[in-house]
Design an enzyme around this catalytic site. Structure first.
Site, PDB file in Angstrom:
ATOM      1  N   TYR A  41      -1.118  -0.646  10.405  1.00  0.00           N
ATOM      2  CA  TYR A  41      -1.293  -1.219   9.053  1.00  0.00           C
ATOM      3  C   TYR A  41      -0.194  -0.698   8.120  1.00  0.00           C
ATOM      4  CZ  TYR A  41      -3.419  -1.534   4.360  1.00  0.00           C
ATOM      5  OH  TYR A  41      -3.665  -1.745   3.020  1.00  0.00           O
ATOM      6  N   SER A  79       0.839  -1.196   0.000  1.00  0.00           N
ATOM      7  CA  SER A  79       0.000   0.000   0.000  1.00  0.00           C
ATOM      8  C   SER A  79       0.874   1.245   0.000  1.00  0.00           C
ATOM      9  CB  SER A  79      -0.860  -0.003   1.268  1.00  0.00           C
ATOM     10  OG  SER A  79      -1.546   1.227   1.400  1.00  0.00           O
TER      11      SER A  79
HETATM   12  P1  NAP Z   1     -10.865  -6.854   1.264  1.00  0.00           P
HETATM   13  O1  NAP Z   1     -11.871  -6.471   0.228  1.00  0.00           O
HETATM   14  O2  NAP Z   1     -11.133  -6.574   2.702  1.00  0.00           O
HETATM   15  O3  NAP Z   1     -10.549  -8.414   1.066  1.00  0.00           O
HETATM   16  C1  NAP Z   1      -9.619  -9.020   1.934  1.00  0.00           C
HETATM   17  C2  NAP Z   1      -9.401 -10.431   1.480  1.00  0.00           C
HETATM   18  O4  NAP Z   1      -8.395 -11.024   2.329  1.00  0.00           O
HETATM   19  C3  NAP Z   1     -10.630 -11.311   1.630  1.00  0.00           C
HETATM   20  O5  NAP Z   1     -10.619 -12.242   0.571  1.00  0.00           O
HETATM   21  C4  NAP Z   1     -10.403 -12.011   2.965  1.00  0.00           C
HETATM   22  O6  NAP Z   1     -11.046 -13.282   3.059  1.00  0.00           O
HETATM   23  C5  NAP Z   1      -8.907 -12.209   2.923  1.00  0.00           C
HETATM   24  N1  NAP Z   1      -8.288 -12.387   4.217  1.00  0.00           N
HETATM   25  C6  NAP Z   1      -8.259 -11.532   5.272  1.00  0.00           C
HETATM   26  N2  NAP Z   1      -7.545 -12.071   6.271  1.00  0.00           N
HETATM   27  C7  NAP Z   1      -7.116 -13.281   5.843  1.00  0.00           C
HETATM   28  C8  NAP Z   1      -6.347 -14.314   6.424  1.00  0.00           C
HETATM   29  N3  NAP Z   1      -5.870 -14.208   7.673  1.00  0.00           N
HETATM   30  N4  NAP Z   1      -6.126 -15.423   5.703  1.00  0.00           N
HETATM   31  C9  NAP Z   1      -6.590 -15.559   4.445  1.00  0.00           C
HETATM   32  N5  NAP Z   1      -7.324 -14.616   3.838  1.00  0.00           N
HETATM   33  C10 NAP Z   1      -7.582 -13.491   4.535  1.00  0.00           C
HETATM   34  O7  NAP Z   1      -9.458  -6.187   0.957  1.00  0.00           O
HETATM   35  P2  NAP Z   1      -8.811  -5.523  -0.359  1.00  0.00           P
HETATM   36  O8  NAP Z   1      -9.029  -4.074  -0.280  1.00  0.00           O
HETATM   37  O9  NAP Z   1      -9.159  -6.283  -1.574  1.00  0.00           O
HETATM   38  O10 NAP Z   1      -7.290  -5.753   0.005  1.00  0.00           O
HETATM   39  C11 NAP Z   1      -6.457  -6.707  -0.605  1.00  0.00           C
HETATM   40  C12 NAP Z   1      -5.017  -6.291  -0.344  1.00  0.00           C
HETATM   41  O11 NAP Z   1      -4.800  -5.017  -0.933  1.00  0.00           O
HETATM   42  C13 NAP Z   1      -4.675  -6.138   1.124  1.00  0.00           C
HETATM   43  O12 NAP Z   1      -3.377  -6.628   1.372  1.00  0.00           O
HETATM   44  C14 NAP Z   1      -4.732  -4.638   1.342  1.00  0.00           C
HETATM   45  O13 NAP Z   1      -3.920  -4.237   2.409  1.00  0.00           O
HETATM   46  C15 NAP Z   1      -4.220  -4.152   0.014  1.00  0.00           C
HETATM   47  N6  NAP Z   1      -4.562  -2.754  -0.302  1.00  0.00           N
HETATM   48  C16 NAP Z   1      -5.868  -2.371  -0.394  1.00  0.00           C
HETATM   49  C17 NAP Z   1      -6.147  -1.043  -0.677  1.00  0.00           C
HETATM   50  C18 NAP Z   1      -7.558  -0.518  -0.803  1.00  0.00           C
HETATM   51  O14 NAP Z   1      -7.739   0.698  -0.823  1.00  0.00           O
HETATM   52  N7  NAP Z   1      -8.568  -1.380  -0.900  1.00  0.00           N
HETATM   53  C19 NAP Z   1      -5.104  -0.133  -0.871  1.00  0.00           C
HETATM   54  C20 NAP Z   1      -3.792  -0.582  -0.783  1.00  0.00           C
HETATM   55  C21 NAP Z   1      -3.540  -1.893  -0.502  1.00  0.00           C
HETATM   56  P3  NAP Z   1     -12.610 -13.401   3.525  1.00  0.00           P
HETATM   57  O15 NAP Z   1     -13.433 -12.799   2.435  1.00  0.00           O
HETATM   58  O16 NAP Z   1     -12.814 -14.882   3.626  1.00  0.00           O
HETATM   59  O17 NAP Z   1     -12.719 -12.661   4.802  1.00  0.00           O
END
Ligand code: NAP
Length: 249
Positions: free
Chosen positions: A158, A144
């Site tokens: 985070y 991120s």
């Molecule tokens: P999200 O919509 O909250 O989805 C999170 C995913 O991770 C879900 O599939 C969840 O599974 C899974 N997960 C969470 N904890 C886990 C664990 N302990 N073991 C296995 N799976 C786990 O998040 P997202 O925004 O797509 O984020 C994905 C990545 O992008 C993350 O690393 C986040 O930090 C990064 N990111 C996101 C943003 C943003 O603005 N969205 C920006 C920068 C970076 P369940 O559905 O089964 O709970």
């Protein structure tokens, strides 16, 4: 030749799910890992298999080492030799200040975002390294912009976990560069997914998007495209590097 096999952690929703769909379109056999969202993971697997590609859904908590070992063994058995890993699973907790964060919370965030990524990377290297008889491969760590901006007033824990992930990307990339494995990172900006709701502000992207240089939040597919590019042979001379997908932020 058999389809290359990719494992994407946290692929039931958000950026992970978009990456799984795009990977399938690009010809990968896909392992969709998830924590709790079984029905979403199963639906995604059905969508991919209907489109003619191989896919499996595997429940595993990346914060638990034995789960990660079982996850990789399932991929070996059901899909075949691993060629690509996306360390995407990540969490954040309620927006707050450092003076209100306790050690238990820091432990939870680091267990998933850092230890989980390390242990997954370890399992991938054990399978892919040409020094261990593997055929090489690629890893992308989903980081991120918070790693560099610090996320003050929201979730510095985070941000710190993502900075640790970036250090893993650089160190591991150099460690295995001579063993056929490339390791890179994608730093997302403010992307439309459910993660913001877990921080207590479901509308965060709409609040912050208009103030970004590109005047909008990003879509998960825009992050997925950068991930797939770094995994591809188009990026054959890039390792230990990062793409910011953050609308100029
Ligand atoms: P999200 O919509 O909250 O989805 C999170 C995913 O991770 C879900 O599939 C969840 O599974 C899974 N997960 C969470 N904890 C886990 C664990 N302990 N073991 C296995 N799976 C786990 O998040 P997202 O925004 O797509 O984020 C994905 C990545 O992008 C993350 O690393 C986040 O930090 C990064 N990111 C996101 C943003 C943003 O603005 N969205 C920006 C920068 C970076 P369940 O559905 O089964 O709970």
């Amino acid at each position: 030749m058999a389809d290359p096999v990719i494992l994407i952690t946290g692929a039931s929703r958000g950026i992970g799910a978009a990456t799984a769909r795009l990977a399938a379109e690009r010809g990968y056999a896909v392992c969709v890992n998830y924590l709790r969202s079984q029905s979403a993971a199963d639906a995604l697997v059905s969508e991919i298999t209907r489109a003619g590609r191989r896919a499996i859904a595997v429940q595993a908590d990346v914060a638990i080492e034995a789960d990660v070992v079982r996850l990789f063994e399932t991929v070996d058995r059901e899909l075949g030799p691993l060629r690509a890993l996306v360390n995407n699973a990540g969490i954040l907790e309620q927006q707050t200040r450092v003076d209100r964060i306790d050690a238990a919370r820091i432990g939870r965030v680091f267990a998933t975002n850092v230890t989980g990524a390390f242990v997954c990377a370890r399992e991938a290297v054990r399978r892919m390294s040409t020094a261990r008889g593997g055929a090489g491969g690629a890893i992308v760590n989903v980081s991120s912009r918070a790693a560099q901006l610090g996320a003050p007033g929201e979730y510095v824990d985070y941000a710190a976990s993502k900075a640790a992930l970036d250090a893993l990307t650089i160190g591991l990339a150099r460690e295995v560069a001579g063993e056929g494995i490339r390791v890179n990172g994608v730093r997302g900006g403010i992307i439309y997914t459910d993660i913001h709701a877990s921080g207590g502000e479901p509308g965060r992207v709409d609040r912050l998007g208009p103030a970004l240089p590109m005047r909008r939040g990003g879509d998960a597919i825009e992050v997925a495209r950068a991930i797939l590019w770094l995994l591809s042979d188009e990026a054959s001379y890039s390792t230990g590097t990062f793409i910011d997908v953050s609308g100029g932020r």
